[in-house]
Motif scaffolding. Structure first.
Motif, PDB file in Angstrom:
ATOM      1  N   LEU A  67       0.845  -1.202   0.000  1.00 25.35           N
ATOM      2  CA  LEU A  67       0.000   0.000   0.000  1.00 25.35           C
ATOM      3  C   LEU A  67       0.874   1.243   0.000  1.00 25.35           C
ATOM      4  O   LEU A  67       1.981   1.227   0.549  1.00 25.35           O
ATOM      5  N   PRO A  68       0.383   2.339  -0.591  1.00 30.00           N
ATOM      6  CA  PRO A  68       1.180   3.570  -0.600  1.00 30.00           C
ATOM      7  C   PRO A  68       1.358   4.104   0.822  1.00 30.00           C
ATOM      8  O   PRO A  68       0.474   3.963   1.655  1.00 30.00           O
ATOM      9  N   LYS A 127       1.611   7.210   1.823  1.00 30.70           N
ATOM     10  CA  LYS A 127       0.811   8.389   2.128  1.00 30.70           C
ATOM     11  C   LYS A 127      -0.416   8.469   1.261  1.00 30.70           C
ATOM     12  O   LYS A 127      -0.401   8.053   0.101  1.00 30.70           O
ATOM     13  N   GLY A 128      -1.479   9.040   1.810  1.00 28.63           N
ATOM     14  CA  GLY A 128      -2.708   9.203   1.057  1.00 28.63           C
ATOM     15  C   GLY A 128      -3.022  10.658   0.813  1.00 28.63           C
ATOM     16  O   GLY A 128      -2.125  11.514   0.808  1.00 28.63           O
ATOM     17  N   ASN A 129      -4.307  10.937   0.630  1.00 28.16           N
ATOM     18  CA  ASN A 129      -4.730  12.277   0.227  1.00 28.16           C
ATOM     19  C   ASN A 129      -4.401  13.355   1.248  1.00 28.16           C
ATOM     20  O   ASN A 129      -4.181  14.506   0.882  1.00 28.16           O
ATOM     21  N   GLU A 172      -8.562   7.919   2.385  1.00 23.51           N
ATOM     22  CA  GLU A 172      -7.180   8.374   2.229  1.00 23.51           C
ATOM     23  C   GLU A 172      -6.578   7.971   0.887  1.00 23.51           C
ATOM     24  O   GLU A 172      -5.888   8.755   0.249  1.00 23.51           O
ATOM     25  N   ILE A 173      -6.784   6.728   0.482  1.00 24.58           N
ATOM     26  CA  ILE A 173      -6.092   6.229  -0.721  1.00 24.58           C
ATOM     27  C   ILE A 173      -7.055   5.678  -1.776  1.00 24.58           C
ATOM     28  O   ILE A 173      -6.615   5.169  -2.809  1.00 24.58           O
ATOM     29  N   GLY A 174      -8.348   5.757  -1.495  1.00 23.34           N
ATOM     30  CA  GLY A 174      -9.311   5.337  -2.523  1.00 23.34           C
ATOM     31  C   GLY A 174      -9.384   3.846  -2.725  1.00 23.34           C
ATOM     32  O   GLY A 174      -9.809   3.395  -3.781  1.00 23.34           O
ATOM     33  N   SER A 203      -6.940   6.405  -5.332  1.00 28.79           N
ATOM     34  CA  SER A 203      -6.918   7.839  -5.609  1.00 28.79           C
ATOM     35  C   SER A 203      -5.514   8.425  -5.503  1.00 28.79           C
ATOM     36  O   SER A 203      -5.347   9.633  -5.525  1.00 28.79           O
ATOM     37  N   VAL A 204      -4.504   7.571  -5.395  1.00 23.09           N
ATOM     38  CA  VAL A 204      -3.136   8.038  -5.150  1.00 23.09           C
ATOM     39  C   VAL A 204      -2.258   7.754  -6.359  1.00 23.09           C
ATOM     40  O   VAL A 204      -2.375   6.710  -6.982  1.00 23.09           O
TER      41      VAL A 204
END
Lengths: 557, 557
Positions: A490-491, A493-495, A541-543, B445-446
Motif C-alpha cells: 500500500l502507498p 501516504k494518502g490524500n 485516504e487512498i481510494g 486515488s493516489v
C-alpha cells in the motif's frame, strides 16, 4: 452381457479446457463399474486466477474414492496436459500404468521424480496387442501428433467399441513417429464403433491441417540467409521439429547446440527409446562459445516466453556463456498459446532492443499445429463412422462447435463437459449422473483445493494490499498502549499527505478510547470494528479498501 | 534564427508501448526551450505486473519541473491512450489544452471529473488555422482513424516543420468523420517537412488496411440471418462502427438498445458535437425487455471481455433486465488486444454454455483496424517526404521495424524510444540527452511511482502468501507468552499434516527460548531471525517461502 451392466464415460478434466486431460470409462452394474482412466494431465496457472500456484490437476476425488475399482491408467502421449499429473496423483490411485516406450520413458521419470515406483509403468506394443483391464480390452492405435508415439485408445467392452482419439492430426509425412494410417484406422473401425471420443482443439480452423514436412523448406531457407547467430525455439517435445531445425542448421554449415533442460531431455528420451536415430551431432554450450556466431545455431526452450527458460534468459543477457547480439536471428517455430502473449512479447521486445531480428509464425511458414482441423475432424468422423461422437479436449466453445460439426456430418453427438457421466450403453447415450468436479492446485509441495480460499486471499492481497493491526489488551480489558499498524503493498501516504499508518493508528486509538467495556471484552467485536475503520479510512485516504488482519493479544488475566 | 536555438523531440510515453502517449517538442536555446506536449494518455494495468493498479500514466516529472516553459498541450484524438491522463495530470502542468470539438468535449469532461477547470480546454478549428504556442505554430490536420476527428499535428518552428501523425489510417470512406485527404496532406507537405513523427502500430501488417466501409455488408448479412436476439460489441469510441451496427439492426427490423455507460456517452458526445446526425432511434433497456428477442439488437460495451462491462455482465446472467438465451447471436466486431485473450475467452465460453452463437473476427469480416498498415505507412512516407522519419506509438519491435521500413523507402530514420531527447535541428538528428522516464500508477486515488515497491510487495504476497508474526516482549526483555502466527494466502497444513501456524509457532518459541539476552534486546535481530525461521520451516512444510511481517511489541520499561 447382463442387462444390468452399463458402459459409462466421465471426463474429470479436458472437457471444458484445453489441458488437464483425465477421462474415466467404466463397465459393470451401475455404481459397481470397473474403471479405467485415460490420461492424467496438468494445466498451467496464471497470475490472473492462480497466482503462486505451480501446477493444476483435475480433482480426482471421485476416482480416488473408487480406486478399488480402478483397473488401469492409460497414457495416450507424453505432453504435460496428458501425463503431467501422473507422478503427483498416482499414490492416490495406485493402478498399473500403460504406455508406449517413449511415453513410458517419460511416465517412469515422472513417477521417480515424485518418489513413486517407476515399475508401475508398463510398456506396451500397438494395436492389435490388447491390454486386459477388467471387462475392457484396450489397444494403442498409432496416430500422428506433435510428439512421437501419440496414440488413440481402442477400448473394447462387452457393450461395444470406443475409439478415444487422444490428441491427433492426419499427417502422412510427420518427419518422425507414426504417420496417420488410414487403412489401419479403417480396420479398427470395421467391426463397428459405438462411440468416437474426439479431440476438439482445432475445430475452429477451417482449412485442412498442414503436414510437419511442410515447414522444413521455409526454415531451411531462413537459416541459409541468416548472417549472425541463428537461434530457434519450439516445444521441446516436438522432436520432429527440433530435428528439422537441427538439420537446417547443420546443412547451412552451423554447429548445433541445444539449450534448456527440457530440450536436452526430450532428445535423450528420443535416442534412448530408439525413435531418434539420426539427429545431427550437437555441441555443448562451452564448445558453442568458441564457435563463430555465423557458424552457430542454438535450439532453445521457451517458446511461450517463460522467464526461466533459455529464450527468457537470453533475452536478459548472458546465459550458459552465450549471448545474443545485433545481427542475430531468433525464430519462434511455434505458436503463442492464448494467455501467453504478454510473456512472448516481452521477450521479443528485449531482443529488439539488442538489435536481434525476430521471426515469428505470422506468415504461417515456420510452424504447423499438431491437431486435426475442421475438415480433418470430418474425415475421421466418416472413417470411424461411430454411432455417437463425444467431443473432448476443448473449452466449452470447442466442444459445442464440434457437436454441431458432427451433427452436420450426420452423426449423433453429445456435449459432455467435465463431470457429465454418460451412459453409453443405449444407442442414444444419456446423462447418467452429474459428478462434482473441479481443480486441485499444486502449491509448492502441497495439494490444495481450488475453492479452499488460499488463492482467493492471495488475489485479494494483490488487488487491495494488506493492513496488519496489532493491539495488546491488559488484564483490565484496557488497551495497553496504542494499536500498531503495518502496511504491505500500500502507498505510504494518502490524500491528507500524512503517513497512512499514522492516520489509521490515530483513528483506531480514538475508537478504543470511546469503546464500551462490553466491546473491549469481546475480541470478535473489536476486530470487526477495527477492520471496518481501517477499510473506511483507507477508502478516504487512498481510494481503496485493503485486506485487514487484526491481531489482538490479551495479557493473561 | 539564433544558432543557439534548437528543436527537440522527447517521447515520455508511447515510444516503447502501444498506449500512454506523451510527446514533448521544444524550441529555443538548449535547456531553455519553450515546450509543447502532444497527447497525455494512459495505458492499462494487468494482474501480471500491476495488480490492483487502476491506470498507468507516463512519468511526467521532467516536464513538471519545467512547466514554466510549457506553452500548450495538444490532444490528437479522444482515445484513452492519448487523452486518458489529462484530468489526472493537468494540475501538475497547468498549460492550456487544445483540441477539436469532439475531442474537446471528452477533454472537458475528463477535467471536470478530476476537479479541474474545463475552461482550460480550447476548441480549435482544423488546418490552416494555427495555434500560437511560444515559438511554435501548431495546426490540426484531419486524418482518418477509428474515432471521429483524429488529427495529425502540423508543428511549425523556426527550425522547420514537423508532422506528427497521431494515430491514423488511410481511409477515404470512413463512414463518419474525416476521410483521408491526400491533397490536403500534399499541400501540408509542399513547403518541405523536416520530420515525420509516425504511428507504428501496424507496421507488421503486410497488406493495405481496409476501409471502415467494408465491414457494413458482412455485418448486415449476419444480422439479417440471425434468429434470436442479436448482440454486438465494439469499442464504444468507434462511433462509425456503432452506427453501422445500429443501421444493420434497424434495417433488419430490430429495435436497437445501447448497453454500457461508455457506449451511451460516446453516442451522446457525437450528437452534442454535431458529428452524429442520423443515428437510428434507440430504445431503453426497460423498453427492450418488452420487445420480442428476434426484433431486438443490443450494442454493448466490453469487447475486451471486461468483467464489469455489459458483455461481461450478460455472460454471467441478467443485466438491466435483459439476458442471453439459446439461439441468440453475439458478435465481436473488434479484435482482442494482446493480453486480453483470457478475459475474452472467459466471456465466449460463458455464452457457449448458454447456447449462444458467438461470432468473432477470425474470418476478417466484421472488423477493420484503425491504423495504417505497412504499405500505407510507405505511402505516407512518400507523400510527406520528410528529411527524417521518427517512428512512435509502438513497442520497441514496432519502432525498430518502422525504422527499417523508412530506410527501405529511402528516408533517414531514427529509433528514439521513451526518454531519448533528439535534437532535430541538424539535417541528421542526433541524440541530445537521455532523460529518465518511467511510469506512474494511479492506485485508488493516489499516484505512486512504478518503482516505489508497493506493487512489488503485492506481487510477492500473491505469489508467496503472507505470514504475520506477533510477539510481545516484557520489561525484562523476555517474551511474554508465545509468538503468534497468522497466515494469509497459505495452505493451513503442510507435509507434516500439523497446522502450519502451530508448527511455526513452536519453532519460533524454541528459538526465543534459546536466544541470547543480547539478541532479545535488539528488535532488528529478533525480526531477522524470526523471518529466517518462518521462511525455512515453510519451505520444508509447504515447499514455498512466504513474505513475512514481524510485529514486536515491547511493554514500556
Amino acid at each position: 452381457m447382463s442387462s444390468d451392466n452399463r458402459l459409462i464415460y466421465l471426463p474429470l478434466g479436458g472437457a471444458g479446457e484445453i489441458g488437464m486431460n483425465a477421462y474415466v470409462y467404466g463397465y459393470g452394474p451401475a455404481g459397481k463399474e470397473r474403471l479405467i482412466l485415460v490420461d492424467i494431465g496438468v494445466t498451467f496457472p496464471n497470475m490472473d486466477t492462480t497466482p503462486g500456484v505451480d501446477l493444476i490437476f483435475a480433482d480426482i476425488a471421485w476416482l480416488e474414492e473408487r480406486r478399488d475399482r480402478l483397473e488401469a491408467i492409460f497414457i495416450t502421449h507424453a505432453h504435460e496436459d496428458h501425463i503431467g499429473a501422473l507422478g503427483h496423483l498416482w499414490s492416490r490411485l495406485q493402478a498399473p500404468v500403460y504406455a508406449r516406450p517413449f511415453t513410458g520413458n517419460h511416465a517412469a521419470r515422472k513417477m521417480e521424480e515424485q518418489g513413486q515406483d517407476p515399475e508401475a509403468v508398463n510398456i506396451v506394443d500397438i494395436w492389435p496387442q490388447q491390454i486386459n483391464a477388467g471387462p475392457f480390452k484396450v489397444a494403442f492405435l498409432p496416430v500422428s501428433h506433435s510428439i512421437p508415439e501419440s496414440s488413440a485408445m481402442v477400448i473394447d467392452s462387452p457393450a461395444g467399441r470406443v475409439v478415444h482419439t487422444g490428441d491427433f492430426k492426419l499427417d502422412v509425412t510427420p518427419i518422425l513417429g507414426d504417420p496417420f494410417d488410414r487403412n489401419l484406422w479403417a480396420k479398427v473401425a470395421e467391426p463397428g464403433v459405438k462411440v468416437l471420443t474426439c479431440d476438439s482443439t482445432n475445430v475452429f480452423s477451417p482449412n485442412p491441417s498442414r503436414s510437419e514436412a511442410t515447414v522444413g523448406p521455409a526454415i531451411r531457407q531462413l537459416v541459409e540467409r541468416a548472417e549472425g547467430m541463428f537461434v530457434a525455439t519450439t516445444f521441446a517435445s516436438n522432436i520432429a521439429r527440433v530435428k528439422t531445425l537441427a538439420e537446417a542448421g547443420r546443412d547451412a554449415g552451423r554447429s548445433v547446440c541445444l539449450l534448456g533442460r527440457a530440450m536436452r531431455r526430450m532428445i535423450e528420451a528420443g535416442v534412448e527409446t530408439g525413435i531418434l536415430t539420426d539427429f545431427p551431432k550437437t555441441v555443448s554450450p562451452e564448445e558453442a562459445a568458441d564457435i563463430p556466431r555465423n557458424h552457430l545455431m542454438l535450439i532453445v526452450t521457451g517458446s511461450q516466453g517463460e522467464r526461466r527458460a533459455a529464450s527468457g534468459q537470453l533475452s536478459r543477457g548472458r546465459y550458459m556463456g552465450l549471448e545474443m547480439k545485433e545481427g542475430d536471428t531468433f525464430l519462434f517455430s511455434s505458436k503463442t498459446i492464448p494467455g501467453n502473449e504478454r510473456d512472448v512479447l516481452r521477450v521479443v521486445n528485449a531482443y529488439s532492443e539488442m538489435g536481434v531480428d525476430v521471426v515469428d509464425d505470422a506468415a504461417d511458414l515456420y510452424h504447423v499445429s499438431g491437431h486435426a482441423n475442421r475438415p480433418d475432424l470430418s474425415q475421421v468422423h466418416q472413417l470411424v463412422a461411430p454411432k455417437t461422437v463425444v467431443p473432448m479436449h476443448g473449452e466449452h466453445r470447442h466442444l459445442r462447435e464440434h457437436v454441431k460439426l458432427a451433427r452436420e456430418n450426420g452423426y449423433y453427438a453429445v456435449l459432455a463437459p467435465n463431470g457429465t457421466m454418460l451412459d453409453l450403453t443405449p444407442d442414444i447415450p444419456r446423462v447418467a449422473d452429474m459428478i462434482e468436479t473441479g481443480r486441485t492446485y499444486l502449491d509448492g509441495s502441497v495439494q490444495i483445493g481450488a475453492l479452499d480460499g488460499v488463492v482467493r486471499d492471495r488475489i485479494r492481497m494483490a488487488l487491495n494490499g494488506h493492513v496488519i493491526v496489532t493491539l495488546i489488551i491488559d488484564e483490565e480489558d484496557e488497551p495497553l498502549g496504542e494499536p500498531w499498524v503495518e502496511l504491505m503493498g500500500l502507498p505510504e501516504k494518502g490524500n491528507s499527505k500524512a503517513p497512512l499508518a499514522e492516520v489509521l493508528e490515530a483513528d483506531l486509538d480514538q475508537f478504543l478510547g470511546r469503546a464500551e467495556p462490553k466491546t473491549m471484552r469481546n475480541d470478535d467485536k473489536i476486530e470487526e470494528a477495527m477492520r471496518r475503520i481501517v477499510r473506511q479510512v483507507s477508502q478516504n485516504e487512498i481510494g481503496k479498501k485493503p485486506e485487514v488482519t487484526v491481531v489482538i493479544s490479551r495479557l493473561s488475566a
